[in-house]
Design an enzyme around this catalytic site. Structure first.
Site, short mmCIF file in Angstrom:
data_model
loop_
_atom_site.label_atom_id
_atom_site.label_comp_id
_atom_site.label_asym_id
_atom_site.label_seq_id
_atom_site.Cartn_x
_atom_site.Cartn_y
_atom_site.Cartn_z
N ASP A 162 37.41 46.60 51.68
CA ASP A 162 36.31 45.89 51.03
C ASP A 162 36.64 44.42 50.83
O ASP A 162 35.74 43.60 50.64
CB ASP A 162 36.00 46.52 49.66
CG ASP A 162 35.24 47.83 49.78
OD1 ASP A 162 34.84 48.19 50.91
OD2 ASP A 162 35.04 48.49 48.75
N GLU B 62 43.77 33.88 41.45
CA GLU B 62 43.76 34.43 42.80
C GLU B 62 42.69 33.82 43.69
O GLU B 62 41.71 33.25 43.20
CB GLU B 62 43.55 35.95 42.77
CG GLU B 62 42.16 36.41 42.40
CD GLU B 62 41.96 36.65 40.92
OE1 GLU B 62 40.91 36.17 40.41
OE2 GLU B 62 42.80 37.28 40.27
N ASP C 22 40.21 34.42 28.53
CA ASP C 22 40.95 33.99 29.71
C ASP C 22 40.07 33.25 30.70
O ASP C 22 40.52 32.32 31.37
CB ASP C 22 41.60 35.20 30.39
CG ASP C 22 42.77 35.76 29.60
OD1 ASP C 22 43.19 35.11 28.62
OD2 ASP C 22 43.24 36.87 29.94
N GLY C 23 38.79 33.65 30.80
CA GLY C 23 37.87 32.96 31.70
C GLY C 23 37.68 31.50 31.31
O GLY C 23 37.58 30.62 32.18
N THR D 211 48.35 40.04 36.86
CA THR D 211 47.87 40.91 35.78
C THR D 211 46.34 41.03 35.77
O THR D 211 45.77 41.61 34.85
CB THR D 211 48.32 40.37 34.40
OG1 THR D 211 47.81 39.04 34.23
CG2 THR D 211 49.84 40.34 34.30
N GLY D 212 45.68 40.48 36.79
CA GLY D 212 44.23 40.48 36.83
C GLY D 212 43.66 41.42 37.88
O GLY D 212 43.98 42.60 37.93
N TYR D 213 42.83 40.88 38.77
CA TYR D 213 42.13 41.68 39.78
C TYR D 213 43.13 42.41 40.67
O TYR D 213 42.95 43.59 41.02
CB TYR D 213 41.24 40.74 40.62
CG TYR D 213 40.29 41.42 41.57
CD1 TYR D 213 39.95 42.77 41.46
CD2 TYR D 213 39.69 40.68 42.59
CE1 TYR D 213 39.06 43.37 42.33
CE2 TYR D 213 38.79 41.28 43.48
CZ TYR D 213 38.49 42.62 43.34
OH TYR D 213 37.62 43.20 44.22
N SER D 214 44.22 41.74 41.05
CA SER D 214 45.23 42.37 41.90
C SER D 214 45.79 43.63 41.25
O SER D 214 45.99 44.65 41.92
CB SER D 214 46.36 41.37 42.19
OG SER D 214 47.41 41.96 42.91
N LEU D 215 46.04 43.58 39.96
CA LEU D 215 46.59 44.74 39.24
C LEU D 215 45.62 45.91 39.31
O LEU D 215 46.02 47.06 39.53
CB LEU D 215 46.88 44.37 37.79
CG LEU D 215 47.39 45.50 36.88
CD1 LEU D 215 48.74 46.01 37.35
CD2 LEU D 215 47.47 45.01 35.43
#
Length: 291
Positions: A176, A147, A73-74, A187-191
């Site tokens: 933080d 994001e 994905d990156g 579906t990434g950092y937010s999840l």
């Protein structure tokens, strides 16, 4: 048809899959171009006889019919930066781990290229988040597919992010950090920070605090027509901001705002793809001994 290939890191174990990709494209007489980054990876493994043209600059990219991202994905997020406002369709071949965005498995390469040759695919327009400020940031690549994040730097002290929606005060987040995620980025950092899952076609952004001090502070979903602006306070003079995997430091006096970008990331989806199937599989839904 012309196809661009992009990759950032090619492990030796996946070289045979790249050779299969070249073979499938050549069978359908695609004209193959590769980015400079992927060319370096192929040369590192001795190239192994694969024939292609080197992709040089925006003019070459303009002529591409689609781009295949070879990696995780990156790598696909980086491919979105390569394409930018050209909106070249992108297909993700997954040689990484999770594969929420890079959805084509290596054992489906020939099947995928057959579908593309027959134009048997759909294009999903994915919303991008755009960062606005008086200072030029990220070398002008001020957009991201997943994001935008504000985060503390080099200190254990939390920061305060005063947040406004269309100029109206929303909240001061003592945390933080703070994430503004697109539906794709939900579906990434937010999840991982407790944010909700949002289907890709939703017209929303989600604001998710990172480890907030006040436990009653929760993520909030807003319209993607909103402009979200910030003022940052903290003991440190510098803070981190990021767009997907790209980060830079800023001072607290820099005013920032984000909103939906005017162009989209166009992701190619094959007939077998279903977002909800991907959710169940990638998040291990239903993997319970009682089932």
């Amino acid at each position: 048809m012309k196809v661009a290939l992009h990759g950032l890191a090619l492990k030796l174990e996946f070289l045979k899959d790249v050779q299969a990709l070249f073979s499938a494209l050549e069978q359908h007489q695609f004209e193959i171009f590769v980015t400079e980054q992927f060319d370096r990876q192929l040369r590192m493994h001795g190239n192994t006889g694969m024939t292609y043209w080197l992709l040089e600059g925006r003019e070459d990219m303009k002529s591409m019919d689609f781009l295949i991202s070879v990696g995780g994905d990156g790598t696909l997020l980086d491919a979105v930066c390569q394409v930018g406002d050209l909106e070249t369709p992108i297909l993700g071949l997954n040689t990484g781990r999770l594969g929420f965005l890079a959805t084509v498995a290596t054992d489906k390469i020939f099947e995928a290229i057959n579908h593309i040759a027959q134009e048997n695919y759909q294009i999903e327009n994915r919303t991008l988040v755009s960062l606005r400020s008086k200072r030029k940031l990220f070398n002008g690549l001020n957009f991201g597919l997943n994001e935008f994040t504000i985060h503390k730097r080099d200190t254990s002290s939390m920061i305060t992010v005063h947040t406004y929606i269309d100029g109206k005060y929303l909240n001061s987040y003592w945390a933080d950090g703070l994430i503004v995620a697109t539906p794709t980025g939900s579906t990434g950092y937010s999840l991982s920070c407790g944010g909700p899952l949002i289907s890709p076609e939703a017209k929303n952004l989600v604001i998710t605090p990172v480890s907030p001090h006040n436990l009653n502070v929760r993520p909030i979903i807003v319209s993607d027509e909103s402009e979200i602006s910030f003022e940052i306070e903290g003991r440190a003079e510098k803070f981190l901001i990021s767009l997907d995997s790209r980060s830079t430091s800023i001072s607290s006096d820099l005013k920032l705002s984000v909103r939906k970008e005017r162009f989209y990331a166009r992701l190619m989806k094959l007939p077998s793809y279903n977002f909800f199937d991907t959710l169940r599989y990638k998040l291990n839904w239903g993997f319970d001994m009682r089932n």
